[in-house]
Design a protein around this motif. Structure first.
Motif, PDB file in Angstrom:
ATOM      1  N   GLN A 134       0.856  -1.193   0.000  1.00  0.00           N
ATOM      2  CA  GLN A 134       0.000   0.000   0.000  1.00  0.00           C
ATOM      3  C   GLN A 134       0.890   1.240   0.000  1.00  0.00           C
ATOM      4  OE1 GLN A 134      -2.712  -0.705   3.389  1.00  0.00           O
ATOM      5  NE2 GLN A 134      -4.338  -0.876   1.879  1.00  0.00           N
ATOM      6  N   THR A 138       2.217   2.156  -5.953  1.00  0.00           N
ATOM      7  CA  THR A 138       1.218   1.215  -6.469  1.00  0.00           C
ATOM      8  C   THR A 138       0.149   1.961  -7.257  1.00  0.00           C
ATOM      9  OG1 THR A 138       1.591  -0.272  -4.606  1.00  0.00           O
ATOM     10  CG2 THR A 138      -0.442  -0.554  -5.828  1.00  0.00           C
ATOM     11  N   THR A 215      -4.959   1.378  -2.166  1.00  0.00           N
ATOM     12  CA  THR A 215      -3.531   1.532  -1.894  1.00  0.00           C
ATOM     13  C   THR A 215      -3.240   2.286  -0.611  1.00  0.00           C
ATOM     14  OG1 THR A 215      -3.435   3.571  -3.223  1.00  0.00           O
ATOM     15  CG2 THR A 215      -3.026   1.485  -4.362  1.00  0.00           C
TER      16      THR A 215
END
Length: 261
Positions: A134, A138, A215
């Motif tokens: 996360q 990403t 994320t």
């Protein structure tokens, strides 16, 4: 003959509607969806929204933090669309029927673009979570891959539509491949390319809100955090800020389109 044509279209339309109704009915039966309850719950949902989902005085104190998250989301969206457009333009040149080197390169580049375009950005985010966790990286790569697939297709069609006649004229004069690309193809396609990039930035900002929930970054994470903590007033402020930002960016991009097209 014209009457037969319209009769055939009418029959096709009736068949399509019948199939659509059949699929809808089957889906309702399988999911056990209560249609009556679904419609009767709408007034309750509207009443709840007006009673709870609005910014109050305390939620406005969180506006600076929300704007910081919004800035992060906007910058990631712009960066993903801008960098993806460079790679997309390269692939579009090799994948275009007008400028492609040969049939093999055209087919390969189109297949790659189709693969990236048909995987949704949310699916990309879930795939990339295994590699980057996360993080903002990403979200960036998820938006980048989605933008790359879409822009490659858009740029390819733009090159085929805009520059085919000028390319043929330069080829007849014996101009080199790179001269044709840099002196004809790119200059003639620049307005449409910029327009597509602006559209992609708008789309990315909308998608980035959902990506942020997955994320744990940006404005999407802020909304998820407030909503899960039952702070509906702050969550509603996040929604208003996102809507306002999208409207501003859309108006700016429309102005730029009017100036360049």
């Amino acid at each position: 003959m014209q009457a037969d044509f319209f009769a055939k279209r009418r029959r096709n339309s009736i068949v399509f509607l019948a199939l659509l109704l059949l699929v809808t009915f089957v889906a309702i039966v399988i999911t056990e969806y209560d249609v009556e309850k679904g419609f009767t719950s709408i007034p309750k949902a509207v009443t709840w929204s007006f009673s709870n989902f609005y910014p109050n005085e305390q939620s406005w104190t969180r506006l600076p933090d929300i704007l910081v998250k919004l800035q992060e989301t906007v910058l990631i969206s712009i960066a993903a669309a801008s960098v993806a457009s460079l790679f997309a333009l390269l692939f579009a040149i090799f994948g275009s029927e007008t400028t492609g080197i040969n049939g093999f390169t055209r087919k390969v580049t189109r297949m790659i673009a189709t693969l990236f375009r048909n995987i949704d950005v949310s699916a990309w985010a879930m795939i990339l979570l295994f590699s980057f966790g996360q993080s903002a990286l990403t979200g960036y790569f998820a938006l980048f891959f989605g933008s790359f697939g879409f822009l490659t297709r858009a740029f390819t069609e733009t090159i085929d539509e805009v520059s085919s006649s000028s390319v043929e004229a330069l080829q007849a004069t014996g101009a080199s491949y790179f001269s044709i690309i840099f002196q004809s193809v790119i200059p003639s396609c620049i307005p449409q390319i910029i327009s597509w990039i602006l559209f992609m930035i708008e789309t990315n900002i909308r998608s980035a809100t959902l990506i942020g929930i997955l994320t744990g970054t940006g404005i999407g994470f802020a909304f998820s955090l407030y909503y899960k903590n039952l702070n509906y007033h702050a969550a509603s402020l996040v929604v208003l800020v996102v809507v306002f930002a999208i409207l501003v960016i859309e108006n700016v991009s429309n102005y730029i389109r009017r100036e360049i097209l």
